[in-house]
Design a protein around this motif. Structure first.
Motif, PDB file in Angstrom:
ATOM      1  N   ASP A  48       0.844  -1.198   0.000  1.00 49.61           N
ATOM      2  CA  ASP A  48       0.000   0.000   0.000  1.00 49.61           C
ATOM      3  C   ASP A  48       0.881   1.250   0.000  1.00 49.61           C
ATOM      4  OD1 ASP A  48      -2.197   1.583  -0.005  1.00 49.61           O
ATOM      5  OD2 ASP A  48      -2.572   1.440   2.156  1.00 49.61           O
ATOM      6  N   ASN A 104     -15.520   3.091  -9.290  1.00 53.46           N
ATOM      7  CA  ASN A 104     -14.822   3.011  -7.993  1.00 53.46           C
ATOM      8  C   ASN A 104     -14.447   1.588  -7.610  1.00 53.46           C
ATOM      9  OD1 ASN A 104     -14.768   5.746  -7.522  1.00 53.46           O
ATOM     10  ND2 ASN A 104     -16.742   5.773  -6.452  1.00 53.46           N
ATOM     11  N   ASN A 105     -15.339   0.642  -7.841  1.00 53.00           N
ATOM     12  CA  ASN A 105     -15.068  -0.751  -7.502  1.00 53.00           C
ATOM     13  C   ASN A 105     -13.861  -1.273  -8.279  1.00 53.00           C
ATOM     14  OD1 ASN A 105     -15.529  -3.327  -6.320  1.00 53.00           O
ATOM     15  ND2 ASN A 105     -16.525  -3.991  -8.222  1.00 53.00           N
ATOM     16  N   ARG A 107     -11.598   0.600  -9.643  1.00 50.73           N
ATOM     17  CA  ARG A 107     -10.418   1.392  -9.287  1.00 50.73           C
ATOM     18  C   ARG A 107      -9.673   0.774  -8.104  1.00 50.73           C
ATOM     19  NH1 ARG A 107     -11.698   7.885  -9.572  1.00 50.73           N
ATOM     20  NH2 ARG A 107     -12.391   7.950 -11.744  1.00 50.73           N
ATOM     21  N   ASN A 108     -10.420   0.180  -7.162  1.00 45.01           N
ATOM     22  CA  ASN A 108      -9.774  -0.478  -6.025  1.00 45.01           C
ATOM     23  C   ASN A 108      -8.923  -1.653  -6.497  1.00 45.01           C
ATOM     24  OD1 ASN A 108     -10.935   1.267  -4.174  1.00 45.01           O
ATOM     25  ND2 ASN A 108     -12.769  -0.007  -3.907  1.00 45.01           N
ATOM     26  N   LYS A 109      -9.462  -2.437  -7.423  1.00 45.94           N
ATOM     27  CA  LYS A 109      -8.698  -3.552  -8.003  1.00 45.94           C
ATOM     28  C   LYS A 109      -7.493  -3.017  -8.771  1.00 45.94           C
ATOM     29  CE  LYS A 109     -12.670  -6.668  -8.597  1.00 45.94           C
ATOM     30  NZ  LYS A 109     -13.510  -7.396  -9.584  1.00 45.94           N
ATOM     31  N   HIS A 111      -5.855  -0.236  -8.204  1.00 46.96           N
ATOM     32  CA  HIS A 111      -4.844   0.242  -7.262  1.00 46.96           C
ATOM     33  C   HIS A 111      -4.031  -0.927  -6.696  1.00 46.96           C
ATOM     34  CE1 HIS A 111      -3.131   3.318  -4.630  1.00 46.96           C
ATOM     35  NE2 HIS A 111      -3.142   2.390  -3.686  1.00 46.96           N
ATOM     36  N   LYS A 112      -4.716  -2.010  -6.382  1.00 46.39           N
ATOM     37  CA  LYS A 112      -4.015  -3.193  -5.849  1.00 46.39           C
ATOM     38  C   LYS A 112      -3.048  -3.762  -6.895  1.00 46.39           C
ATOM     39  CE  LYS A 112      -7.504  -4.725  -2.520  1.00 46.39           C
ATOM     40  NZ  LYS A 112      -8.478  -5.794  -2.179  1.00 46.39           N
TER      41      LYS A 112
END
Length: 489
Positions: A48, A104-105, A107-109, A111-112
């Protein structure tokens, strides 16, 4: 899991210089020479962080570059001297496009995935570069078989001496297939597919249908990347061909990208890319490929390539200094380009209507020089085909004439004397329909269109004139997803 995308090199058969301005068209053929981008995570674990690691490998140039990329403003920091602006902008703009287009959903994937770092390996087929020095050093003859004996993705030859010399030679000895456009497109496509933004067509499959909007997105990001990395808004035919394959091309309005060039200095990058994706891209693309039983072949005369931007700059300077004469030359060149396109379209139509007659004529003409073609046929359907063949030859001779006139007026070697002699010999060879200098001309590889099985004749003639026939052929497929790392094949 690795994602591998590839994009083809190009040959601009007609439209050199003219394609820079709307509404002039160019016929661009994509080839079997491809650039590959291999993408995979750098690390197994998700970290992170606000800055991610990006590593770019170019094995053929023995270069490896490490970057830190901010996920706040997409800036890249690098301490290495061996930097590639095309790759850097491709990474920035593709990641920005992902954040702009995904919800957004997703985008989280995203970012990971990015937090694992990104490892990019770039590979170009040997055909993009000159390997004459290696072949001659091994004492091998200048024939395609010698090229085929080289390992795939062989290390690249650098031009010796001053790269700004008389021939305007670039740093790397190239053949003129549009390496920067193919490389940029492959990297953008691989990134967008890897990040879940597009679903590329698989290699060897039809590129129409459900993937068209995805290809359009790749095209928009690749064009923007390529233009901004170059520092100028070119015609874009090379990137268009790398994305869509062979076609007839009319350029987009430059303001689409020039607006982004200005905005990027003051506006967040994801907003700039969002505007690029929403812009009205007004380029025109019409399906085109060579008629049946015709082959594209390229010959490298060994001059180390030509720098296109300096040639284009000289032509633009001439246009400003002599607008009346330059317009007259351009109008005549445009007419000849249109005539060649019309003859090719007619030949495809004749092949579809009467295949047996078409094949018979092409096979017969492939064994003779062009001056003997007319007298060999009396049947009406055969005569019509021969007339179209000779019309195509005549159109190319006019194109060459007007290109030479333009070069002389602008003070640049669009068709240098050495290339003129080579092209005259080429067009006087059995089974050769036409030949020319592609794109902006100069000292890059020349191209020829041969009939049926006559390519071997030309290969021998070229070899006797110290010209190396390349392994490049037309392949109408554009960007695609590969099944694995091409080095493993």
């Amino acid at each position: 899991m690795a994602v591998v995308a590839s994009a083809p090199g190009k040959v601009l058969m007609t439209g050199g210089y003219l394609v820079l301005e709307k509404p002039n068209a160019g016929i661009v053929l994509s080839t079997n020479a491809r650039f590959y981008a291999v993408l995979k995570p750098l690390y197994d674990e998700v970290v992170d962080v606000e800055c991610i690691d990006v590593k770019v490998n170019s094995p053929q140039m023995s270069r490896e570059t490490a970057y830190k990329m901010s996920l706040k403003d997409f800036t890249l920091n690098c301490s290495s001297e061996s930097r590639n602006p095309f790759v850097e902008y491709a990474v920035q703009y593709s990641v920005a496009a992902a954040y702009t287009t995904l919800d957004n959903n997703k985008r989280n994937k995203l970012h990971k995935l990015l937090s694992q770092g990104t490892d990019i390996t770039i590979l170009g087929c040997n055909d993009f570069y000159s390997y004459r020095n290696q072949i001659e050093a091994r004492g091998l003859p200048l024939v395609p078989e010698s090229l085929a004996a080289l390992p795939p993705f062989t290390s690249i030859t650098f031009n010796a001496g001053d790269s700004n010399g008389e021939n305007c030679r670039p740093e790397v000895a190239k053949t003129g297939l549009g390496s920067s456009a193919a490389m940029t497109t492959a990297v953008v496509a691989a990134l967008l597919n890897y990040l879940g933004v597009v679903d590329l067509p698989c290699s060897g499959k039809d590129q129409k249908g459900e993937n068209s909007s995805d290809l359009d997105l790749v095209h928009m990001i690749a064009q923007t990347t390529h233009c901004i990395a170059q520092g100028k808004v070119g015609s874009g035919f090379d990137v268009s061909s790398a994305v869509y394959g062979s076609h007839r091309y009319v350029r987009f309005s430059p303001k689409i990208i020039s607006a982004a060039q200005e905005a990027v200095c003051t506006t967040p990058l994801d907003e700039v890319i969002g505007e690029v994706l929403k812009a009205k891209w007004d380029h025109e693309r019409t399906k085109f490929s060579l008629p049946p039983l015709m082959n594209l072949i390229l010959g490298e005369p060994g001059s180390g390539g030509t720098s296109t931007p300096s040639m284009v700059g000289a032509v633009k300077k001439w246009q400003k200094s002599d607008p009346e004469k330059s317009k007259e030359t351009w109008d005549r060149l445009s007419e000849a380009n249109s005539a060649l396109e019309a003859h090719f379209n007619l030949l495809r139509k004749l092949a579809a209507e009467n295949w047996d007659s078409y094949k018979s004529v092409i096979d017969s003409c492939s064994m003779h020089k062009s001056e003997k073609w007319k007298g060999k046929f009396s049947e009406a359907s055969h005569v019509e085909i021969v007339k179209a063949l000779l019309g195509a030859r005549e159109a190319m001779l006019k194109i060459r004439c007007h290109m030479r006139q333009m070069g002389e007026a602008a003070g640049i070697p669009i068709e240098p004397e050495s290339q003129t002699r080579l092209l005259d010999v080429t067009m006087d060879t059995e089974g050769v329909l036409l030949a020319g200098v592609p794109g902006a001309g100069g000292f890059d590889a020349v191209f020829a269109i041969t009939l049926s099985d006559s390519t071997a004749n030309l290969t021998k003639i070229w070899s006797s004139h110290n010209v190396l026939a390349l392994l490049v052929r037309e392949d109408p497929c554009g960007v695609s997803l590969e099944s694995g790392d091409p080095r493993a094949k």
